[in-house]
Write a protein that holds these residues in place. Sequence first.
Motif, mmCIF file in Angstrom:
data_model
loop_
_atom_site.group_PDB
_atom_site.id
_atom_site.type_symbol
_atom_site.label_atom_id
_atom_site.label_comp_id
_atom_site.label_asym_id
_atom_site.label_seq_id
_atom_site.Cartn_x
_atom_site.Cartn_y
_atom_site.Cartn_z
ATOM 1 N N ARG A 82 27.992 5.362 83.639
ATOM 2 C CA ARG A 82 27.238 6.506 84.188
ATOM 3 C C ARG A 82 27.912 7.042 85.449
ATOM 4 N N ALA A 83 28.370 6.145 86.300
ATOM 5 C CA ALA A 83 29.059 6.580 87.519
ATOM 6 C C ALA A 83 30.346 7.317 87.178
ATOM 7 N N LEU A 84 31.036 6.851 86.130
ATOM 8 C CA LEU A 84 32.263 7.506 85.690
ATOM 9 C C LEU A 84 31.980 8.927 85.223
ATOM 10 N N MET A 85 30.964 9.092 84.400
ATOM 11 C CA MET A 85 30.618 10.424 83.925
ATOM 12 C C MET A 85 30.180 11.321 85.076
ATOM 13 N N ASP A 86 29.429 10.763 86.013
ATOM 14 C CA ASP A 86 28.983 11.559 87.165
ATOM 15 C C ASP A 86 30.177 12.031 87.996
ATOM 16 N N SER A 145 35.301 10.353 78.843
ATOM 17 C CA SER A 145 35.788 9.332 79.781
ATOM 18 C C SER A 145 35.260 7.957 79.392
ATOM 19 N N VAL A 146 34.021 7.916 78.895
ATOM 20 C CA VAL A 146 33.433 6.645 78.459
ATOM 21 C C VAL A 146 34.079 6.184 77.155
ATOM 22 N N VAL A 147 34.269 7.100 76.210
ATOM 23 C CA VAL A 147 34.898 6.746 74.936
ATOM 24 C C VAL A 147 36.281 6.149 75.180
ATOM 25 N N VAL A 148 37.071 6.800 76.015
ATOM 26 C CA VAL A 148 38.435 6.322 76.280
ATOM 27 C C VAL A 148 38.408 5.000 77.032
ATOM 28 N N ARG A 149 37.501 4.878 77.993
ATOM 29 C CA ARG A 149 37.396 3.606 78.716
ATOM 30 C C ARG A 149 37.096 2.457 77.753
ATOM 31 N N ARG A 150 36.187 2.669 76.810
ATOM 32 C CA ARG A 150 35.861 1.615 75.845
ATOM 33 C C ARG A 150 37.050 1.296 74.948
ATOM 34 N N TRP A 151 37.790 2.310 74.537
ATOM 35 C CA TRP A 151 39.004 2.046 73.752
ATOM 36 C C TRP A 151 39.970 1.177 74.548
ATOM 37 N N MET A 186 40.281 17.208 78.617
ATOM 38 C CA MET A 186 40.463 15.896 77.991
ATOM 39 C C MET A 186 41.439 15.057 78.803
ATOM 40 N N ALA A 187 42.517 15.683 79.293
ATOM 41 C CA ALA A 187 43.481 14.942 80.109
ATOM 42 C C ALA A 187 42.804 14.358 81.340
ATOM 43 N N PHE A 188 41.951 15.140 81.982
ATOM 44 C CA PHE A 188 41.262 14.648 83.173
ATOM 45 C C PHE A 188 40.329 13.492 82.817
ATOM 46 N N ASN A 189 39.597 13.608 81.710
ATOM 47 C CA ASN A 189 38.731 12.515 81.264
ATOM 48 C C ASN A 189 39.527 11.235 81.039
ATOM 49 N N VAL A 190 40.676 11.351 80.390
ATOM 50 C CA VAL A 190 41.506 10.179 80.118
ATOM 51 C C VAL A 190 41.990 9.549 81.418
ATOM 52 N N LEU A 191 42.451 10.369 82.345
ATOM 53 C CA LEU A 191 42.947 9.835 83.616
ATOM 54 C C LEU A 191 41.830 9.147 84.396
ATOM 55 N N LYS A 192 40.637 9.746 84.400
ATOM 56 C CA LYS A 192 39.514 9.124 85.114
ATOM 57 C C LYS A 192 39.130 7.792 84.465
ATOM 58 N N ALA A 202 33.070 11.502 65.055
ATOM 59 C CA ALA A 202 33.339 10.080 64.857
ATOM 60 C C ALA A 202 32.943 9.226 66.045
ATOM 61 N N ASN A 203 32.785 9.833 67.217
ATOM 62 C CA ASN A 203 32.554 9.041 68.427
ATOM 63 C C ASN A 203 31.258 9.361 69.152
ATOM 64 N N GLY A 204 30.367 10.088 68.492
ATOM 65 C CA GLY A 204 29.045 10.314 69.065
ATOM 66 C C GLY A 204 29.013 11.297 70.204
ATOM 67 N N VAL A 205 30.034 12.157 70.312
ATOM 68 C CA VAL A 205 30.056 13.180 71.363
ATOM 69 C C VAL A 205 29.600 14.498 70.750
ATOM 70 N N PRO A 206 28.539 15.109 71.260
ATOM 71 C CA PRO A 206 28.061 16.379 70.684
ATOM 72 C C PRO A 206 29.139 17.463 70.786
ATOM 73 N N PHE A 207 29.232 18.266 69.747
ATOM 74 C CA PHE A 207 30.246 19.323 69.738
ATOM 75 C C PHE A 207 29.718 20.550 70.453
ATOM 76 N N ASP A 208 30.456 20.994 71.471
ATOM 77 C CA ASP A 208 30.133 22.191 72.243
ATOM 78 C C ASP A 208 28.686 22.163 72.725
ATOM 79 N N ALA A 209 28.311 21.066 73.386
ATOM 80 C CA ALA A 209 26.939 20.878 73.854
ATOM 81 C C ALA A 209 26.930 20.721 75.364
ATOM 82 N N PRO A 210 25.811 21.028 76.015
ATOM 83 C CA PRO A 210 25.711 20.850 77.468
ATOM 84 C C PRO A 210 25.943 19.402 77.865
ATOM 85 N N PRO A 211 26.405 19.143 79.066
ATOM 86 C CA PRO A 211 26.700 17.776 79.501
ATOM 87 C C PRO A 211 25.502 16.848 79.463
ATOM 88 N N GLY A 212 24.282 17.367 79.493
ATOM 89 C CA GLY A 212 23.118 16.508 79.528
ATOM 90 C C GLY A 212 22.612 16.057 78.176
#
Length: 346
Positions: free
Chosen positions: A47-51, A109-115, A138-144, A305-315
């Motif tokens: 949660r802190a990572l996503m925030d 960021s959470v999906v990549v961290r778990r991988w 996506m690059a920023f999410n991966v780096l975080k 495949a990874n439970g991320v909503p397509f084109d959906a608000p962050p919440g």
Amino acid sequence: MKLAGLEEYKKRQRAAVRRNRLLLLGLAAVSAALWFWAGGGLSARERALMDSVREAQGFLYDLRVRGGSEFERNDDPYRTGFIGLEWSPLSTTLGALEAKRTACDPRWSVVVRRWMESLGVQPGDCVAVYSSSSFPGMAFNVLKALESLGAQPLLVVSLGSSTWGANDPRFPWPTLEKELRAAGFLRTQAYAYTPGGGRDVGGGLPPEAMELLRAAAAENRVPLVVKDSLEEVIQWKMDLLARHHAKALVSIGGSESNLGPGNDILRLRPGLHRSGRAGSGVIGRALQAGYPVVHLLNVKGLAAANGVPFDAPPGAIFHGARSLWAALACLAAFVAVMAVYKRWSF
């Protein structure tokens, strides 16, 4: 006697209905618990990572607005700051706006961290990140994600971008990276840039675009590496993996050097791979050399495949990818209930 027998029969039927209702309620409860457990929920660190990703996006959005960026505000309704222009001199190919927005979603960021956790990435481990500028979110999410684990990203970015990527001449990837680092939202500085475009040597980019990219790279104090051929770029990237003892490779977007010539890469589904065959680009050669590879392309399929909503608000609700074992447990619970349900026999 007949009346007494009928009453007794009705009594048994009511008891059976109550029992079956309890069984079905229990089945629903077990299935729901397994469903939510399978997605893993979100830990406090996740949660802190996503925030932190969302906070950085808000900063970047405001920065670009103040800096006079001409991006359409309606193209970035979630205020991520990573959505570029429909077209510019830095554009190399067409892209899908919905996919670009989805790639910015902090859930990645959470999906990549778990991988990375599943690969046993430890603090100090080098993970190569070879990204195009087409998916800066996506690059920023991966780096975080990597920074949250204490890993050391080896970042190489091709600077040409498809539409709505990092193709804003005022804010190309080197500028985004520099501003995010200066504000404390990012620790990683790129190791090198390549031009992107045709054969990852700048093919199709006009001279004014190349000059702009050279200036942005120089301002960020990162070398812009321009090779003479696609094969040279591929070999250079492979040499970097070996020289830095990379634990894994994350490939983002459609850089020609990452994908390689031909259509062999199309047989490789996006996501995490520990082995496989995928042609003669960096992805294919890395897999053959024994490097685990995260292949981030086809965002719509990846999201499903990874439970991320397509084109959906962050919440929107997020529980991550589901577990096969949990699905089998749900099925077993269903079969067990049906086995004792009097209407059925086996």
